[in-house]
Design an enzyme around this catalytic site. Structure first.
Site, PDB file in Angstrom:
ATOM      1  N   ASP A  17       0.858  -1.206   0.000  1.00 26.42           N
ATOM      2  CA  ASP A  17       0.000   0.000   0.000  1.00 26.42           C
ATOM      3  C   ASP A  17       0.888   1.247   0.000  1.00 26.42           C
ATOM      4  OD1 ASP A  17      -2.246   1.770   0.294  1.00 26.42           O
ATOM      5  OD2 ASP A  17      -3.356   0.153   1.241  1.00 26.42           O
ATOM      6  N   HIS A  20       1.860   3.153  -3.232  1.00 33.53           N
ATOM      7  CA  HIS A  20       1.039   4.225  -3.819  1.00 33.53           C
ATOM      8  C   HIS A  20       1.643   5.594  -3.476  1.00 33.53           C
ATOM      9  CE1 HIS A  20      -2.296   1.730  -5.175  1.00 33.53           C
ATOM     10  NE2 HIS A  20      -2.459   1.202  -3.975  1.00 33.53           N
ATOM     11  N   HIS A 197      -8.656  -3.656   7.232  1.00 33.95           N
ATOM     12  CA  HIS A 197      -7.638  -2.792   6.609  1.00 33.95           C
ATOM     13  C   HIS A 197      -8.191  -1.370   6.586  1.00 33.95           C
ATOM     14  CE1 HIS A 197      -4.642  -1.863   3.263  1.00 33.95           C
ATOM     15  NE2 HIS A 197      -5.601  -1.037   2.892  1.00 33.95           N
ATOM     16  N   HIS A 199      -7.892   3.003   6.193  1.00 34.97           N
ATOM     17  CA  HIS A 199      -7.210   4.186   5.646  1.00 34.97           C
ATOM     18  C   HIS A 199      -7.550   5.379   6.528  1.00 34.97           C
ATOM     19  CE1 HIS A 199      -4.990   3.044   2.054  1.00 34.97           C
ATOM     20  NE2 HIS A 199      -5.845   2.034   1.995  1.00 34.97           N
ATOM     21  N   TYR A 287     -12.029   5.943  -3.570  1.00 29.92           N
ATOM     22  CA  TYR A 287     -10.862   5.097  -3.484  1.00 29.92           C
ATOM     23  C   TYR A 287      -9.590   5.855  -3.118  1.00 29.92           C
ATOM     24  CZ  TYR A 287      -9.591   0.464  -4.828  1.00 29.92           C
ATOM     25  OH  TYR A 287      -9.243  -0.829  -4.805  1.00 29.92           O
TER      26      TYR A 287
HETATM   27  C1  LIG Z   1      -5.822  -0.976  -5.852  1.00 28.92           C
HETATM   28  C2  LIG Z   1      -5.536  -1.895  -4.726  1.00 28.92           C
HETATM   29  C3  LIG Z   1      -5.806  -1.190  -3.416  1.00 28.92           C
HETATM   30  O1  LIG Z   1      -4.754  -0.293  -3.132  1.00 28.92           O
HETATM   31  C4  LIG Z   1      -6.016  -2.232  -2.349  1.00 28.92           C
HETATM   32  C5  LIG Z   1      -6.163  -1.588  -1.032  1.00 28.92           C
HETATM   33  O2  LIG Z   1      -5.223  -1.520  -0.261  1.00 28.92           O
HETATM   34  C6  LIG Z   1      -7.428  -0.947  -0.660  1.00 28.92           C
HETATM   35  O3  LIG Z   1      -8.452  -1.135  -1.343  1.00 28.92           O
HETATM   36  O4  LIG Z   1      -7.415  -0.229   0.347  1.00 28.92           O
HETATM   37 MN   LIG Z   2      -5.359   0.160   1.085  1.00 31.60          MN
END
Ligand SMILES: CC[C@H](O)CC(=O)C(=O)O
Ligand SMILES: [Mn+2]
Length: 341
Positions: A17, A20, A197, A199, A287
């Site tokens: 991750d 990115h 997971h 963010h 996203y």
């Molecule tokens: C594009 C894959 C993506 O980064 C996977 C991920 O970590 C997420 O959806 O948070």
């Molecule tokens: Mn992610």
């Protein structure tokens, strides 16, 4: 009320991750140094791939500084305890990529699909099992649907052989209450462990991960210094401290994981902060990995990235539609000209 919890397994995704936030430019040598420090700290699983998973390097997603194989072969030999993992997005990563990854030392595959599309993971999960790997199902954008839908899709992954299924807050859009509700429901519908997971777009990555653990998640993700898409992820070193503080057993040494963060720090392009555009990602439910694309489109068409993100959220665009961001920005710029003219 905080309940007693079993041992929590930490999967660190700084080297996936985090790619990115690095525009996929970690060198294999840098990855090996970070991985060695994570391994030394006692992290259970270390994920290494392009940010968009195996074979993600492309014009669409961004070219990486090295190939998947070079990254995996640089990291595998430095791991003494941790298992090496790779992310696969069916439609991007192929079975051939997975075979290469196993030869390069991968022991865990995380197979990611949009939260409504678990059915496309069957073949990849089958192959991963056949090759003797552990399989993690990764249901992205879990904020976009209700708990029943997530559970239905998680059950599909369980039926394909997944050993763990993750609720994934790709957009950093979930609140602790929502996380608790979704994770506890999904957990009640499965026989296998549930992961989470996070963010950090709304500043809730650690809080949401603790909420997930309280609701029964026993596997959680982090990245050193929170390095990751959008405002990043739950910082692994903070997560270890917070989990220990609430009485969880994590098997990771706090001082050593803090040391690992200092190994990463000089490699980072910028500190991982919650800037205005990241807040908008979480607020609009877009996203997290769309942020860099949005900045580029905003600059190209003279738009405010926040306006683009709100529009992307309204259109509910999903992973894989990165090229559509340019179309949306172009359309918005045209409309702006019409209004101004
Ligand atoms: C594009 C894959 C993506 O980064 C996977 C991920 O970590 C997420 O959806 O948070
Ligand atoms: Mn992610």
């Amino acid at each position: 009320m905080w309940k007693a919890v079993p041992k929590i397994r930490i999967m660190d995704t700084t080297l996936r991750d985090g790619m990115h936030a690095m525009a996929h430019q970690f060198t294999p040598e840098q990855m090996a140094r970070v991985a060695a420090a994570l391994d030394e700290a006692g992290v259970d699983v270390i994920e290494v791939s392009h940010g968009d998973g195996l074979a993600g390097y492309s014009f669409q997603y961004g070219f990486a500084a090295a190939t998947d194989e070079e990254y995996l072969r640089a990291v595998a030999p430095v791991l003494k305890r941790a298992k090496l993992a790779a992310l696969v997005l069916p439609g991007i990563g192929t079975c051939k990529d997975m075979q290469m990854a196993v030869k390069a030392g991968v022991k865990v595959f995380r197979i990611a699909t949009h939260v409504t599309e678990a059915d496309i993971s069957e073949e990849h999960m089958g192959l991963a099992k056949e090759m003797g790997a552990e399989v993690v199902g990764f249901l992205m954008m879990s904020h976009t649907v209700d708990k029943e839908k997530i559970a239905e899709q998680a059950r599909l992954m369980e039926s394909y052989g997944a050993d763990v299924v993750y609720v994934v807050d790709s957009a950093g859009a979930m609140t602790p209450q929502e996380v608790k509700e979704k994770v506890s429901y999904v957990r009640s519908c499965l026989k296998i462990p549930v992961g989470f997971h996070a963010h950090n777009n709304l500043g809730l990555a650690i809080g949401n991960t603790l909420a997930a653990v309280e609701a029964g998640a026993t596997v959680v993700d982090g990245t050193l210094r929170g390095l990751g898409a959008g405002a990043g992820n739950a910082p692994t070193e903070v997560l270890v401290a917070a989990l220990k503080k609430v009485g969880c057993e994590v098997g990771v040494d706090l001082y050593k994981i803090m040391d690992a963060a200092t190994v990463l720090e000089p490699m980072m392009r910028r500190p991982q902060v919650i800037d205005n555009a990241s807040i908008m990602l979480g607020y609009a439910g877009v996203y997290s990995s769309f942020l860099l694309h949005t900045y580029r489109a905003a600059e190209k068409f003279g738009l405010d990235p926040r306006d683009i993100l709100m529009e992307l959220g309204r259109r509910k665009i999903v992973g894989g539609q990165e090229d559509y961001i340019i179309d949306v920005a172009y359309e918005m710029a045209q409309n702006k000209q019409v209004v101004a003219g």
